[in-house]
Design an enzyme around this catalytic site. Structure first.
Site, PDB file in Angstrom:
ATOM      1  N   CYS A  96       0.720  -1.236  -0.121  1.00 24.54           N
ATOM      2  CA  CYS A  96       0.127  -0.235  -0.163  1.00 24.54           C
ATOM      3  C   CYS A  96       0.861   1.351   0.021  1.00 24.54           C
ATOM      4  O   CYS A  96       0.462   2.269  -0.555  1.00 24.54           O
ATOM      5  CB  CYS A  96      -0.920  -0.105   1.307  1.00 24.54           C
ATOM      6  SG  CYS A  96      -1.875  -1.475   1.173  1.00 24.54           S
ATOM      7  N   HIS A 236      -3.708   6.817   2.817  1.00 24.82           N
ATOM      8  CA  HIS A 236      -4.013   5.663   2.277  1.00 24.82           C
ATOM      9  C   HIS A 236      -5.478   5.310   2.773  1.00 24.82           C
ATOM     10  O   HIS A 236      -5.631   5.436   3.900  1.00 24.82           O
ATOM     11  CB  HIS A 236      -3.059   4.800   2.519  1.00 24.82           C
ATOM     12  CG  HIS A 236      -3.321   3.164   2.265  1.00 24.82           C
ATOM     13  ND1 HIS A 236      -4.249   2.685   1.340  1.00 24.82           N
ATOM     14  CD2 HIS A 236      -3.511   1.945   3.122  1.00 24.82           C
ATOM     15  CE1 HIS A 236      -4.211   1.665   1.205  1.00 24.82           C
ATOM     16  NE2 HIS A 236      -3.758   1.037   2.322  1.00 24.82           N
ATOM     17  N   ASN A 266     -10.096  -0.734  -0.114  1.00 24.82           N
ATOM     18  CA  ASN A 266      -8.664  -0.571  -0.130  1.00 24.82           C
ATOM     19  C   ASN A 266      -7.985  -1.006  -1.369  1.00 24.82           C
ATOM     20  O   ASN A 266      -7.895  -2.216  -1.522  1.00 24.82           O
ATOM     21  CB  ASN A 266      -8.102  -1.502   1.079  1.00 24.82           C
ATOM     22  CG  ASN A 266      -6.535  -1.273   1.390  1.00 24.82           C
ATOM     23  OD1 ASN A 266      -5.938  -0.786   0.420  1.00 24.82           O
ATOM     24  ND2 ASN A 266      -6.260  -1.623   2.438  1.00 24.82           N
TER      25      ASN A 266
END
Ligand code: ACO
Length: 309
Positions: A96, A236, A266
């Site tokens: 990520c 994020h 996500n």
């Protein structure tokens, strides 16, 4: 894919998913659409918006953990698809945090004169490595791509500071065990059962809040800013409670925090550039604004960047 769709796959509920994560729906790519297909769309859009031609690009960085092929890199696939005749193209594997790593590398290349114009793409097809029978993970992850173009300039805007850190000891908190060369596919580790994301969500949550806040604080300080100077905070998009926890630690009010997790879930390396794009589309980014991005992911690895828009 909505939460109602997931209720048909695993023992979960819209109420649980929304209250624990903030996610209402996520986008899942069709089988025929690859990671590089999504990445190419994003890269084309970024170049159009920057008014930059393919010939001018001399650095292509693809941040992903779900490339089209094990060999070659997704960036080289992208180079073939879009035709960058004067560029070097390579991947960054930092889950990520990959987009922040890519931005940091591009900034370093440009500052040292090794590149003038770079495309950085964060793209993931996480649906391909998600265990759709595991309710701990399948409600979180999604597919998508986002991209930026960065170039050398002397207008005072650009990357002000970056920070990157990792801790490999915490690797088992989020990983896919099988499918590499240490645990290749065998009868004990069959392809269809093994090659999926495994996660310890509760432990990750705690480390994520602490380290994302530390990373963001560091880049704010290194840019000679205070949290009050941050025009837009672009974290994020992993979990609304992680985002709110980090913003609270930094004392950045909710109206300066960009959130789109309810629509996208996500998307790992794609999450920050998708958020940046949407913030820009919504007119939330103006020249001179101080934007702080922060991310955290499997590795574990985390990082942040402060930029003047
Ligand atoms: N639906 C219903 N129940 C569920 C679901 C689900 N989809 N998933 C887990 N549960 C159950 C568990 O089985 C557990 O049940 P048990 O207590 O009977 O064993 C219980 O819910 C756990 O509940 P909570 O402790 O309240 O869950 P928590 O608040 O920790 O939320 C979550 C779980 C959302 C996974 C959270 O820990 C999280 O977001 N962690 C970070 C994960 C993450 O973001 N990973 C991505 C990579 S790292 C990053 O991007 C930051």
């Amino acid at each position: 894919m909505t939460n109602a769709d997931l209720e048909k796959l695993v023992d979960t509920s819209d109420e649980w998913i929304v209250s624990r994560t903030g996610i209402k729906q996520r986008h899942i790519a069709e089988d025929s659409m690859s990671n590089a297909d999504m990445a190419a769309e994003a890269a084309k859009g970024a170049m159009e918006s920057a008014g930059v031609s393919h010939e001018e690009i001399d650095l292509v960085i693809s941040a992903t953990v779900t490339p089209d092929y094990r060999l070659p890199s997704n960036a080289c696939v992208l180079q073939e698809m879009l035709g960058f005749p004067n560029a070097v193209a390579f991947d960054v594997v930092a889950a990520c945090t990959g987009f922040i790593n890519g931005l940091t590398i591009a900034d370093s290349f440009i500052r040292t004169g090794r590149a003038r114009k770079a495309v950085i793409v964060g793209s993931e097809k996480l649906s391909a490595i998600t265990d759709w029978s595991d309710r701990n993970t399948c409600v979180l992850f999604a597919d998508g791509a986002g991209a930026v173009v960065v170039e050398a300039c002397d207008t005072g805007s650009g990357v002000l500071s970056t920070f990157l850190r990792s801790d490999g000891k915490m690797r088992p908190l989020l990983w896919t065990k099988v499918g590499g060369t240490r645990y290749p596919y065998t009868d004990d580790y069959p392809f269809d059962k093994s090659d999926k994301i495994r996660m310890n969500g509760a432990d990750l949550f705690k480390v994520a809040v602490k380290e994302m806040a530390n990373a963001a604080r560091q880049v704010i300080e290194d840019a000679n800013l205070t949290p009050d100077d941050v025009t837009l905070f672009v974290p994020h998009q992993a979990n609304i409670r992680i985002i709110e926890g980090v913003a609270k630690r930094l004392k950045i009010d909710r109206d300066r925090v960009f959130v789109n997790i309810e629509e996208y879930g996500n998307t790992s390396a794609a999450s920050v550039p998708i958020a940046l794009h949407e913030a820009s589309q919504q007119g939330l980014l103006k020249p001179g604004d101080n934007v702080v991005m922060v991310a955290f992911g499997g590795g574990l690895i985390w990082g942040a960047a402060a930029v003047k828009w």
